[in-house]
Design a protein around this motif. Structure first.
Motif, mmCIF file in Angstrom:
data_model
loop_
_atom_site.group_PDB
_atom_site.id
_atom_site.type_symbol
_atom_site.label_atom_id
_atom_site.label_comp_id
_atom_site.label_asym_id
_atom_site.label_seq_id
_atom_site.Cartn_x
_atom_site.Cartn_y
_atom_site.Cartn_z
ATOM 1 N N LEU A 16 4.335 -35.053 6.193
ATOM 2 C CA LEU A 16 4.416 -35.395 7.606
ATOM 3 C C LEU A 16 3.462 -34.521 8.403
ATOM 4 O O LEU A 16 3.282 -33.339 8.083
ATOM 5 N N TYR B 31 12.759 -38.268 11.006
ATOM 6 C CA TYR B 31 12.285 -36.893 11.140
ATOM 7 C C TYR B 31 11.587 -36.744 12.491
ATOM 8 O O TYR B 31 10.688 -37.532 12.828
ATOM 9 N N TYR B 32 11.992 -35.704 13.213
ATOM 10 C CA TYR B 32 11.452 -35.442 14.543
ATOM 11 C C TYR B 32 10.728 -34.105 14.549
ATOM 12 O O TYR B 32 11.229 -33.110 14.035
ATOM 13 N N CYS B 33 9.586 -34.096 15.206
ATOM 14 C CA CYS B 33 8.838 -32.860 15.412
ATOM 15 C C CYS B 33 9.252 -32.256 16.749
ATOM 16 O O CYS B 33 9.560 -32.981 17.706
ATOM 17 N N CYS C 17 2.264 -33.548 12.595
ATOM 18 C CA CYS C 17 2.638 -33.612 14.003
ATOM 19 C C CYS C 17 1.591 -32.846 14.798
ATOM 20 O O CYS C 17 1.416 -31.638 14.605
ATOM 21 N N TRP D 224 10.524 -29.116 12.378
ATOM 22 C CA TRP D 224 10.933 -30.470 12.010
ATOM 23 C C TRP D 224 12.451 -30.521 11.943
ATOM 24 O O TRP D 224 13.095 -29.641 11.355
ATOM 25 N N TYR D 225 12.982 -31.561 12.553
ATOM 26 C CA TYR D 225 14.406 -31.847 12.502
ATOM 27 C C TYR D 225 14.566 -33.238 11.896
ATOM 28 O O TYR D 225 13.607 -34.008 11.842
ATOM 29 N N ARG D 226 15.775 -33.548 11.475
ATOM 30 C CA ARG D 226 16.029 -34.896 10.976
ATOM 31 C C ARG D 226 17.420 -35.351 11.394
ATOM 32 O O ARG D 226 18.320 -34.539 11.606
ATOM 33 N N TRP E 215 9.703 -33.100 22.181
ATOM 34 C CA TRP E 215 10.026 -33.785 20.934
ATOM 35 C C TRP E 215 9.032 -34.913 20.671
ATOM 36 O O TRP E 215 8.547 -35.541 21.612
ATOM 37 N N LEU F 60 4.644 -30.956 7.259
ATOM 38 C CA LEU F 60 5.808 -30.761 6.404
ATOM 39 C C LEU F 60 5.524 -31.459 5.076
ATOM 40 O O LEU F 60 5.499 -32.688 5.016
ATOM 41 N N GLU G 279 3.594 -37.885 15.750
ATOM 42 C CA GLU G 279 3.934 -37.682 14.341
ATOM 43 C C GLU G 279 3.345 -38.800 13.490
ATOM 44 O O GLU G 279 3.139 -39.922 13.959
ATOM 45 N N ILE H 100 6.636 -25.991 5.150
ATOM 46 C CA ILE H 100 6.087 -26.190 6.488
ATOM 47 C C ILE H 100 4.850 -25.321 6.649
ATOM 48 O O ILE H 100 4.813 -24.184 6.172
#
Length: 120
Positions: free
Chosen positions: A20, A93-95, A22, A36-38, A110, A80, A6, A69
């Motif tokens: 962002l 923020y995680y992909c 990834c 994408w999560y956060r 992840w 994102l 990321e 997205i």
């Protein structure tokens, strides 16, 4: 083995924008979904947005109309675009990617996470 890298996080003022990225690499046959999560301090990880192989998307209500997205299938990359950022968007923020590896096994991976801080 599939890995996600990321980039694009940082510090931005309220009302500002960030993008962002990834990128997935490794032995990949196909990717079904990328998202994408956060996770904010003291809170659970939550879905921000997801995009599927057919192009359909899903957004959290809190980001609808502000975040977009998108996906580059040829390069296994998801983006994102975050506009009109608010302090409550501050989080790591995680992909995430879900698909089939070159060995035809299903994978779910992840990224390492990227910090987004919205503050004046």
């Amino acid at each position: 083995q599939v890995q996600l890298v990321e980039s694009g996080g940082g510090l931005v003022q309220p009302g500002g924008s960030l993008r962002l990225s990834c990128a997935a690499s490794g032995s990949i046959f196909s990717i079904n979904a990328m998202g994408w999560y956060r996770q904010a301090p003291g809170k659970e990880r939550e879905l921000v947005a997801a995009i599927f192989s057919g192009g359909s998307t899903n957004y959290a209500d809190s980001v609808k109309g502000r975040f977009t997205i998108s996906r580059d299938n040829a390069n296994n990359t998801v983006y994102l675009q975050m506009n009109c950022l608010k302090p409550e968007d501050t989080a790591v923020y995680y992909c995430n990617a879900d698909g089939i590896s070159g060995s035809r096994y299903r994978f779910g991976v992840w990224g390492q996470g990227t910090q987004v801080t919205v503050s004046s």
